[in-house]
Design a protein around this motif. Structure first.
Motif, PDB file in Angstrom:
ATOM      1  N   ASP A  51      -7.196  -0.638   0.024  1.00  9.86           N
ATOM      2  CA  ASP A  51      -8.166   0.394  -0.350  1.00  9.86           C
ATOM      3  C   ASP A  51      -9.526  -0.177  -0.741  1.00  9.86           C
ATOM      4  O   ASP A  51     -10.506   0.558  -0.732  1.00  9.86           O
ATOM      5  N   ARG A 102       0.723  12.788   2.395  1.00  6.06           N
ATOM      6  CA  ARG A 102      -0.235  12.148   1.484  1.00  6.06           C
ATOM      7  C   ARG A 102      -0.653  10.766   1.970  1.00  6.06           C
ATOM      8  O   ARG A 102      -1.831  10.413   1.942  1.00  6.06           O
ATOM      9  N   HIS A 103       0.295   9.947   2.406  1.00 10.81           N
ATOM     10  CA  HIS A 103      -0.051   8.609   2.888  1.00 10.81           C
ATOM     11  C   HIS A 103      -1.009   8.695   4.087  1.00 10.81           C
ATOM     12  O   HIS A 103      -1.973   7.934   4.176  1.00 10.81           O
ATOM     13  N   VAL A 145      -4.559   9.672   2.870  1.00  4.59           N
ATOM     14  CA  VAL A 145      -5.260   8.592   2.167  1.00  4.59           C
ATOM     15  C   VAL A 145      -5.619   7.466   3.130  1.00  4.59           C
ATOM     16  O   VAL A 145      -6.686   6.864   3.013  1.00  4.59           O
ATOM     17  N   LYS A 155       2.300   1.672  -3.422  1.00 10.33           N
ATOM     18  CA  LYS A 155       1.250   2.050  -4.368  1.00 10.33           C
ATOM     19  C   LYS A 155       0.963   3.550  -4.305  1.00 10.33           C
ATOM     20  O   LYS A 155       0.827   4.213  -5.331  1.00 10.33           O
ATOM     21  N   TRP A 156       0.899   4.112  -3.110  1.00 12.31           N
ATOM     22  CA  TRP A 156       0.561   5.522  -2.939  1.00 12.31           C
ATOM     23  C   TRP A 156       1.772   6.446  -2.980  1.00 12.31           C
ATOM     24  O   TRP A 156       1.635   7.661  -2.858  1.00 12.31           O
ATOM     25  N   TRP A 192       0.828  -1.200   0.000  1.00 11.47           N
ATOM     26  CA  TRP A 192       0.000   0.000   0.000  1.00 11.47           C
ATOM     27  C   TRP A 192       0.869   1.259   0.000  1.00 11.47           C
ATOM     28  O   TRP A 192       0.595   2.203  -0.744  1.00 11.47           O
TER      29      TRP A 192
END
Length: 125
Positions: free
Chosen positions: A33, A62-63, A66, A16-17, A13
């Motif tokens: 997600d 950002r992580h 999200v 990915k982000w 994850w």
């Protein structure tokens, strides 16, 4: 496919982000997600905690953003009543988790869950 560990889910994850934009691609059935908040809430919460231990506890990150607005929020929506006591304990004991909880929107969360967790949600971001 064997069920991945929370550490494996967290690593995938985070990777990915890390790429700019909104990730796309196919899921292996264990996406933090999508599938996990719906189908495997235990692995979802354990993976959220793994991610949280590896990223900055900063609403500008950002992580972090999200993670709050995605997996944690979806877990609360789909399994809040089942996990509210554990989430309550996590929020009480962990400033990072409490901050993360403040980034989840609760408009679709069971009202009893919202009420129980309200004492931790004074610093919404």
């Amino acid at each position: 496919m064997d069920t991945p560990t929370p550490a494996e889910v967290a690593s995938r994850w985070i990777d990915k982000w890390a790429v700019p934009g909104v990730p796309s691609g196919e899921s292996d059935g264990f996406d933090l997600d999508w599938e996990l908040p719906h189908d495997n809430p235990r692995l979802c919460l354990d993976s959220i905690l793994q991610v949280l231990s590896r990223i900055p506890s900063d609403p500008a990150d950002r992580h972090f953003q999200v993670l709050a607005a995605g997996p944690l929020e979806d877990l609360l929506v789909h399994h809040g009543p089942r996990f509210v006591d554990e989430i309550d304990t996590l929020a009480r004991r962990s400033p990072s988790f409490r901050m993360l909880l403040n980034g989840a929107w609760t408009s679709r969360v069971d009202q009893a869950v919202v009420e129980q967790l309200a004492k931790y949600r004074g610093a919404r971001w």
